[in-house]
Scaffold this active site. Structure first.
Site, short mmCIF file in Angstrom:
data_model
loop_
_atom_site.label_atom_id
_atom_site.label_comp_id
_atom_site.label_asym_id
_atom_site.label_seq_id
_atom_site.Cartn_x
_atom_site.Cartn_y
_atom_site.Cartn_z
N GLY A 47 0.79 -1.23 0.00
CA GLY A 47 0.00 0.00 0.00
C GLY A 47 0.81 1.26 0.00
CG PHE A 48 3.67 1.83 2.19
CD1 PHE A 48 3.42 2.87 3.06
CD2 PHE A 48 3.47 0.54 2.63
CE1 PHE A 48 3.00 2.62 4.35
CE2 PHE A 48 3.04 0.29 3.91
CZ PHE A 48 2.81 1.33 4.78
CB THR A 51 11.45 -0.55 -4.74
OG1 THR A 51 10.97 -0.23 -3.43
CG2 THR A 51 12.93 -0.26 -4.81
CG ASP A 165 12.21 -7.04 6.82
OD1 ASP A 165 12.08 -8.16 7.35
OD2 ASP A 165 11.82 -6.79 5.67
#
Length: 682
Positions: A47-48, A51, A165
């Site tokens: 949802g962002f 890349t 992460d």
């Protein structure tokens, strides 16, 4: 191709010249900010946004990574907060990019109602891919990775940043120097943590992320350390923590040793225990604590070594000669890029790497050939119309009774370099005249190579050094020296940026010829290495040895991929087809073998020579293989069928070297006292 920047477009690639996306009809942007050409999508951030891989036209089309913010939150507060955090993330990345193992921020801007971050592209491969190449990690390999990444974690933690992460996919082994880099400090993770927390969304990757991060959305320096431990566990065992988490939750961490395929040394096992503690209160709290335990049993280095490493000096022009002081021959250049960081962040990696360097190299003796000087060769017309089905003899450059110990041929066939004793002579193939004589080695020269662009000559010698020469001027450029015994083989990568060298000390070293730095050392053969070849994609190095084996190495990491067995004698020459699919090997057992590069399986054996085979070359079109033997013949083979095409005769001694010119129309061969030039016939 031009890439559509609509984050919802399912097929964003379009032919050059399109004004509208052929899939979603969104107007296409040839250049972001009139500077960045987007090539393709690297990943979808949910949802962002996405890349992308892009080219920076202000930096000669250098690759870069572009992250796009296109939030799909409900409500103006969420969108406003996302944009605020994205801006703060850009500021944070600018600060973090000061570290040599973290991508640098190149730009931050808004265009067409989207926000963009542009970062340095790390050219290499991630550790998950390396693991999938069936690389086997030892305790020492894992310590190398830990002591390379822990100072990076200390760097970011000291600046208030938690990665959140860490996993094999987000650790890249850089191709240029083999060092591991930490990537994906992505705003998507930061945004998820702070914008979507009201919705109870956790962040990180299950299996790699600790309980407090998955359950509460809270992350601390100790949380990153758990992820680093889970990453090391995955590399050691080949077992995915995600799969274990799906089946057993966090219970696997108590019995992580039960998944090991090989023994782990006691010190590393204790460190992994501390990293993989389920309860954060019992886990390592800082990178410094881990470094301390990893380096607790390492012996201190001599004081002179410490002084060499920690004294910072301004950059100096590259010298044309290697320093004569023996202390300068330590691997200073290899760690120059991280000396300042290590001084600031803790000495763990520095001590460990230097300790490893002090381990003695295995050396062995070898009978040296009788090196004689070479008289000026003269140009002879062919004595007869010696010809084969595809080539006929054009010229012979004769050294008469003098011994040539090594040859190198320029890609265009205009220049031949020969070595005799301590001298190198350059010859013009058109006139047969000597161009110049180069003499700087203190011991006999054993091997020569010319770079694919024809600009650099490289020589290896019994004096344990490698010298770089400007082929056009004959000027010495640089001396490389860290082998402990005679150099016996040299090989270039296809682009000429990497040089591989092997030595009687049974090691292979890779050199970055752009920086003139040593990259990595390979060890594993039981006897001296006699032949080298680098695959066209620069991912695999092949080495042949007097132990009758061929070893395939991952070029960036130095990991042994597999060993090929089948020859009954020394592997004298190696070649890799232009498509990178087939390895060709020759041996003193009078045979040639073809192998699948990917699987390592033998395809076929070619027989026909009556003597030892010394040299191989593959035609530029990849269809013809040429071999030279001690039976004084040159044979041409069809690589597809494995059948012999023809035999070229004319040499009075065994063939030592072979090469094609770039266009494939000229074949050059060399024996101990003559060089012959063969022209393709219609």
């Amino acid at each position: 191709m031009i890439c559509c920047l609509n984050p919802d477009c399912p097929n964003p690639l379009n032919p050059d010249g399109n004004n509208l996306c052929q899939t979603c009809s969104t107007p296409l942007v040839p250049l972001l900010r009139n500077r960045f050409r987007v090539i393709r999508v690297l990943s979808n951030e949910g949802g962002f946004g996405k890349t992308y891989l892009a080219e920076d036209i202000d930096k000669l089309d250098e690759n870069c990574v572009i992250k796009q913010l296109a939030p799909k939150f409900q409500g103006s507060w969420a969108i406003s907060k996302a944009m605020e955090l994205f801006q703060k993330e850009a500021q944070r990345l600018k600060q973090l990019g000061e570290h040599s193992q973290i991508p640098t921020l190149l730009a931050y801007f808004e265009q067409d109602n989207y926000m963009f971050l542009v970062q340095q592209f790390i050219n290499g491969h991630n550790l998950l891919k390396e693991l999938q190449w069936k690389v086997s990690y030892s305790s020492e390999d894992i310590k190398d990775i830990l002591l390379s990444l822990l100072p990076v974690l200390k760097f970011i933690h000291d600046r208030g940043v938690i990665h959140r992460d860490i996993k094999p996919q987000n650790i890249i082994r850089r191709e240029s120097d083999g060092r591991v880099c930490l990537i994906d400090f992505g705003s998507s993770k930061q945004l998820t943590a702070r914008v979507q927390m009201k919705m109870g969304t956790s962040i990180g990757s299950h299996g790699y992320s600790p309980l407090e991060q998955i359950r509460d959305g809270a992350a601390y320096p100790a949380s990153d350390l758990f992820s680093l431990g889970a990453t090391c566990f995955h590399l050691l065992t080949g077992t995915s923590p995600f799969q274990l988490w799906m089946e057993h939750g966090y219970s696997w961490v108590k019995n992580w040793r039960g998944y090991l395929r090989t023994t782990v040394d006691k010190d590393l096992a204790q460190v992994l225990d501390g990293l993989l503690e389920k309860d954060i209160k019992h886990r390592y709290q800082s990178a410094d604590e881990v470094i301390k335990d990893l380096t607790a049993n390492l012996e201190p280095l001599p004081s002179f070594f410490i002084e060499e490493e920690i004294v910072a000096t301004p950059p100096q022009p590259l010298p044309t000669q290697a320093p004569t002081d023996p202390k300068k021959y330590v691997k200073i250049i290899n760690i120059l890029t991280v000396v300042v960081a290590i001084a600031l962040l803790g000495s763990g990696e520095f001590w460990y790497r230097q300790y490893r360097y002090l381990e003695s190299l295995i050396s062995s003796s070898i009978n040296q050939p009788n090196h004689n000087s070479v008289k000026n060769p003269s140009l002879f017309p062919p004595k007869s119309s010696i010809s084969g089905e595809n080539f006929s003899l054009g010229k012979t450059l004769s050294a008469e009774s003098q011994s040539i110990t090594s040859f190198a041929f320029s890609p265009d066939g205009s220049t031949i370099a020969t070595a005799s004793n301590k001298n190198i002579k350059l010859w013009n193939t058109k006139t047969g005249r000597e161009i110049s004589t180069l003499n700087s080695h203190s011991q006999p020269i054993t091997t020569l190579a010319i770079s694919p662009d024809g600009q650099t000559l490289v020589s290896g010698s019994d004096d344990k050094t490698i010298k770089l020469w400007n082929l056009a001027t004959g000027q010495e450029i640089r001396t490389l020296g860290s082998h402990s015994h005679s150099i016996n083989t040299l090989a270039f990568s296809v682009d000429g940026h990497i040089l591989a060298s092997s030595s009687v000390d049974r090691t292979i070293k890779l050199w970055n010829l752009l920086t003139r730095q040593e990259i990595i050392t390979f060890k594993g053969h039981g006897k001296i290495i006699t032949s080298l070849a680098i695959a066209p994609n620069k991912q695999v190095l092949a080495s042949g040895s007097a132990d009758s084996t061929i070893k395939l190495w991952h070029l960036a990491s130095g990991k042994l991929i597999r060993t090929l067995k089948g020859h009954l004698g020394t592997v004298t020459s190696l070649g890799i087809t232009p498509n990178g699919k087939t390895i060709v090997s020759a041996s003193y057992d009078n045979t040639i073998k073809l192998w699948h590069l990917e699987s390592g399986k033998q395809i076929t054996t070619l027989k026909g020579h009556l003597g030892k085979i010394n040299s191989l070359v593959i035609a530029p079109n990849g269809k013809i293989l040429v071999s030279g033997s001690d039976d004084n013949t040159i044979k041409l083979w069809n690589l597809e069928s494995g059948k012999q095409v023809t035999t070229l005769r004319g040499h009075e001694q065994g063939i030592r070297a072979l090469t094609f010119t770039e266009d494939g129309k000229t074949l050059i061969s060399g024996s101990e006292n003559a060089m012959k030039i063969w022209q393709a016939t219609d």
